[in-house]
Design a protein around this motif. Structure first.
Motif, PDB file in Angstrom:
ATOM      1  N   ARG A 172       0.832  -1.205   0.000  1.00 55.54           N
ATOM      2  CA  ARG A 172       0.000   0.000   0.000  1.00 55.54           C
ATOM      3  C   ARG A 172       0.862   1.248   0.000  1.00 55.54           C
ATOM      4  NH1 ARG A 172      -1.113   3.643   3.445  1.00 55.54           N
ATOM      5  NH2 ARG A 172      -2.988   4.902   3.176  1.00 55.54           N
ATOM      6  N   ILE A 173       0.467   2.187  -0.840  1.00 58.43           N
ATOM      7  CA  ILE A 173       1.204   3.445  -0.929  1.00 58.43           C
ATOM      8  C   ILE A 173       0.220   4.585  -0.754  1.00 58.43           C
ATOM      9  CG2 ILE A 173       2.365   4.943  -2.626  1.00 58.43           C
ATOM     10  CD1 ILE A 173       3.892   2.400  -3.456  1.00 58.43           C
ATOM     11  N   ASP A 174       0.591   5.569   0.060  1.00 63.77           N
ATOM     12  CA  ASP A 174      -0.281   6.733   0.248  1.00 63.77           C
ATOM     13  C   ASP A 174      -0.163   7.627  -0.991  1.00 63.77           C
ATOM     14  OD1 ASP A 174      -1.661   8.965   0.912  1.00 63.77           O
ATOM     15  OD2 ASP A 174      -0.720   9.244   2.881  1.00 63.77           O
ATOM     16  N   ALA A 175      -1.194   7.533  -1.846  1.00 63.68           N
ATOM     17  CA  ALA A 175      -1.129   8.216  -3.146  1.00 63.68           C
ATOM     18  C   ALA A 175      -1.664   9.634  -3.088  1.00 63.68           C
ATOM     19  CB  ALA A 175      -1.909   7.408  -4.178  1.00 63.68           C
ATOM     20  N   SER A 176      -2.041  10.099  -1.892  1.00 61.71           N
ATOM     21  CA  SER A 176      -2.529  11.478  -1.803  1.00 61.71           C
ATOM     22  C   SER A 176      -1.368  12.470  -1.698  1.00 61.71           C
ATOM     23  CB  SER A 176      -3.488  11.634  -0.606  1.00 61.71           C
ATOM     24  OG  SER A 176      -2.824  11.272   0.565  1.00 61.71           O
ATOM     25  N   ASN A 177      -0.156  11.946  -1.465  1.00 61.52           N
ATOM     26  CA  ASN A 177       1.025  12.816  -1.418  1.00 61.52           C
ATOM     27  C   ASN A 177       1.396  13.332  -2.808  1.00 61.52           C
ATOM     28  OD1 ASN A 177       1.540  12.603   1.364  1.00 61.52           O
ATOM     29  ND2 ASN A 177       2.465  10.579   1.058  1.00 61.52           N
ATOM     30  N   ASP A 178       2.382  14.249  -2.843  1.00 59.25           N
ATOM     31  CA  ASP A 178       2.792  14.774  -4.147  1.00 59.25           C
ATOM     32  C   ASP A 178       3.541  13.691  -4.944  1.00 59.25           C
ATOM     33  OD1 ASP A 178       5.898  15.275  -3.871  1.00 59.25           O
ATOM     34  OD2 ASP A 178       4.959  15.873  -1.993  1.00 59.25           O
ATOM     35  N   VAL A 179       3.643  13.920  -6.241  1.00 55.48           N
ATOM     36  CA  VAL A 179       4.168  12.897  -7.156  1.00 55.48           C
ATOM     37  C   VAL A 179       5.548  12.374  -6.722  1.00 55.48           C
ATOM     38  CG1 VAL A 179       4.935  12.480  -9.546  1.00 55.48           C
ATOM     39  CG2 VAL A 179       2.846  13.761  -9.138  1.00 55.48           C
ATOM     40  N   ASP A 180       6.443  13.290  -6.303  1.00 59.78           N
ATOM     41  CA  ASP A 180       7.799  12.854  -5.943  1.00 59.78           C
ATOM     42  C   ASP A 180       7.795  11.994  -4.685  1.00 59.78           C
ATOM     43  OD1 ASP A 180       8.867  14.112  -8.103  1.00 59.78           O
ATOM     44  OD2 ASP A 180       9.399  15.953  -7.032  1.00 59.78           O
ATOM     45  N   THR A 181       6.989  12.395  -3.709  1.00 55.82           N
ATOM     46  CA  THR A 181       6.921  11.612  -2.458  1.00 55.82           C
ATOM     47  C   THR A 181       6.358  10.227  -2.749  1.00 55.82           C
ATOM     48  OG1 THR A 181       6.523  13.662  -1.277  1.00 55.82           O
ATOM     49  CG2 THR A 181       6.020  11.623  -0.084  1.00 55.82           C
ATOM     50  N   VAL A 182       5.308  10.179  -3.562  1.00 57.03           N
ATOM     51  CA  VAL A 182       4.727   8.870  -3.911  1.00 57.03           C
ATOM     52  C   VAL A 182       5.788   8.019  -4.612  1.00 57.03           C
ATOM     53  CG1 VAL A 182       2.933   7.668  -5.238  1.00 57.03           C
ATOM     54  CG2 VAL A 182       2.384   9.823  -4.103  1.00 57.03           C
ATOM     55  N   PHE A 183       6.549   8.657  -5.505  1.00 59.08           N
ATOM     56  CA  PHE A 183       7.549   7.888  -6.262  1.00 59.08           C
ATOM     57  C   PHE A 183       8.648   7.342  -5.342  1.00 59.08           C
ATOM     58  CE2 PHE A 183      11.138   7.548  -9.401  1.00 59.08           C
ATOM     59  CZ  PHE A 183      10.627   6.439 -10.046  1.00 59.08           C
ATOM     60  N   GLN A 184       9.009   8.121  -4.313  1.00 57.80           N
ATOM     61  CA  GLN A 184      10.004   7.602  -3.357  1.00 57.80           C
ATOM     62  C   GLN A 184       9.480   6.345  -2.672  1.00 57.80           C
ATOM     63  OE1 GLN A 184      11.037  10.734  -0.579  1.00 57.80           O
ATOM     64  NE2 GLN A 184      11.889  11.978  -2.219  1.00 57.80           N
ATOM     65  N   ASP A 185       8.191   6.381  -2.309  1.00 56.66           N
ATOM     66  CA  ASP A 185       7.601   5.197  -1.662  1.00 56.66           C
ATOM     67  C   ASP A 185       7.556   4.010  -2.632  1.00 56.66           C
ATOM     68  OD1 ASP A 185       7.298   6.734   0.583  1.00 56.66           O
ATOM     69  OD2 ASP A 185       5.151   7.117   0.296  1.00 56.66           O
ATOM     70  N   VAL A 186       7.271   4.325  -3.887  1.00 59.97           N
ATOM     71  CA  VAL A 186       7.241   3.264  -4.904  1.00 59.97           C
ATOM     72  C   VAL A 186       8.625   2.618  -5.017  1.00 59.97           C
ATOM     73  CG1 VAL A 186       7.122   2.878  -7.413  1.00 59.97           C
ATOM     74  CG2 VAL A 186       5.362   4.236  -6.290  1.00 59.97           C
ATOM     75  N   GLN A 187       9.655   3.461  -5.035  1.00 61.77           N
ATOM     76  CA  GLN A 187      11.005   2.917  -5.176  1.00 61.77           C
ATOM     77  C   GLN A 187      11.396   2.031  -4.003  1.00 61.77           C
ATOM     78  OE1 GLN A 187      12.910   6.695  -6.187  1.00 61.77           O
ATOM     79  NE2 GLN A 187      13.669   5.716  -8.031  1.00 61.77           N
ATOM     80  N   SER A 188      10.935   2.395  -2.789  1.00 67.14           N
ATOM     81  CA  SER A 188      11.218   1.524  -1.633  1.00 67.14           C
ATOM     82  C   SER A 188      10.584   0.158  -1.845  1.00 67.14           C
ATOM     83  CB  SER A 188      10.643   2.093  -0.334  1.00 67.14           C
ATOM     84  OG  SER A 188      11.044   3.386  -0.158  1.00 67.14           O
ATOM     85  N   VAL A 189       9.358   0.166  -2.345  1.00 73.71           N
ATOM     86  CA  VAL A 189       8.677  -1.114  -2.575  1.00 73.71           C
ATOM     87  C   VAL A 189       9.438  -1.928  -3.629  1.00 73.71           C
ATOM     88  CG1 VAL A 189       6.603  -2.183  -3.546  1.00 73.71           C
ATOM     89  CG2 VAL A 189       6.375  -0.336  -1.891  1.00 73.71           C
ATOM     90  N   LEU A 190       9.840  -1.256  -4.715  1.00 73.33           N
ATOM     91  CA  LEU A 190      10.522  -1.995  -5.787  1.00 73.33           C
ATOM     92  C   LEU A 190      11.864  -2.555  -5.299  1.00 73.33           C
ATOM     93  CD1 LEU A 190       9.806   0.222  -8.940  1.00 73.33           C
ATOM     94  CD2 LEU A 190       8.575  -1.808  -8.158  1.00 73.33           C
ATOM     95  N   SER A 191      12.574  -1.786  -4.449  1.00 71.46           N
ATOM     96  CA  SER A 191      13.843  -2.314  -3.925  1.00 71.46           C
ATOM     97  C   SER A 191      13.584  -3.516  -3.028  1.00 71.46           C
ATOM     98  CB  SER A 191      14.610  -1.304  -3.084  1.00 71.46           C
ATOM     99  OG  SER A 191      14.447  -0.044  -3.564  1.00 71.46           O
ATOM    100  N   SER A 192      12.509  -3.451  -2.238  1.00 69.78           N
ATOM    101  CA  SER A 192      12.241  -4.580  -1.340  1.00 69.78           C
ATOM    102  C   SER A 192      11.910  -5.834  -2.152  1.00 69.78           C
ATOM    103  CB  SER A 192      11.114  -4.248  -0.351  1.00 69.78           C
ATOM    104  OG  SER A 192       9.870  -4.265  -1.011  1.00 69.78           O
TER     105      SER A 192
END
Ligand code: ADP
Ligand code: C5P
Ligand code: MG
Length: 197
Positions: A172-192
């Motif tokens: 789950r990713i909090d998608a209400s944040n700004d695009v860059d913040t969401v993308f940082q969370d996405v990258q953490s998921v992809l690294s995991s």
């Protein structure tokens, strides 16, 4: 499609949650092909010789889900025409029919790595889609279609996400944040995911 069994990430979330935006960014920075089910349906419907255009366009306008035989075939063709091993499948599976059709066609042929769930408040989603509608040319970025798309999402797609949650596949990713913040969370998921290879 590469000879190895492809890796698939399903990308889900409400209309306007930012699925397409984030998938495009991932495809720029990582070795993934981005396949949007909605985009493939819109492209098919726009072909002058398509026999499916009328049926697809009806569903798009009404925010209802196109029969899986159509959508799954488009996804399968797009995967076969790609040289990638990793796929972001955006906006699929949207309901139980989508799941059943995918299992029938693809069971055992791909590895489902996870479900990226872009979780976003309904009001925020509506504002984003109406803003997108000023330039998108989409027949469904309007108040009336959005009302129907949100009902479809709540009634048909949320249960799919809950089903994958029980299978421990949902990130789950909090998608209400700004695009860059969401993308940082996405990258953490992809690294995991990479580190669990
Ligand atoms: P989806 O594919 O989930 O329907 P999109 O990625 O097309 O959503 O985004 C919907 C609209 O919202 C687009 O106009 C996009 O530019 C904008 N958008 C996407 N992510 C964000 C965000 N995190 N913050 C603000 N606006 C966003
Ligand atoms: O994901 P996107 O917003 O582009 O989807 C637009 C529309 O495409 C949906 O509202 C639905 O009518 C159709 N669609 C579908 N089945 C899917 C994905 C999208 O019928 N799996
Ligand atoms: Mg999209």
């Amino acid at each position: 499609m590469a000879s190895k069994k492809p890796n698939v990430i399903f990308v889900l979330g409400g209309p306007g949650a930012g699925k397409g935006t984030q998938c495009a960014r991932i495809a720029e920075t990582d070795d993934y092909a981005h396949l949007s089910a909605g985009e493939l349906l819109r492209d098919e419907a726009a072909k002058p010789d398509s026999t499916l255009g009328k049926e697809i366009n009806e569903h798009l306008k009404n925010g209802s889900i196109v029969p899986v035989a159509i959508t799954c075939k488009l996804l399968e063709n797009a995967m076969q025409n790609s040289d990638k091993e990793n796929f972001l499948i955006d906006g699929f599976p949207r309901n139980q029919d989508n799941i059943n059709g995918w299992q029938k066609a693809m069971d055992g042929k791909v590895n489902i790595r996870c479900v990226l769930f872009f979780d976003c408040d309904e009001q925020v989603c509506v504002i984003r889609c109406l803003e997108r509608g000023k330039a998108s040319g989409r027949t469904d970025d309007n108040t009336e279609s959005l009302r129907k798309r949100i009902i479809t999402y709540n009634e048909s797609t949320l249960p799919v996400i809950q089903m994958y949650e029980k299978a421990n596949l949902v990130k789950r990713i909090d998608a209400s944040n700004d695009v860059d913040t969401v993308f940082q969370d996405v990258q953490s998921v992809l690294s995991s995911i990479k580190s669990s290879n």
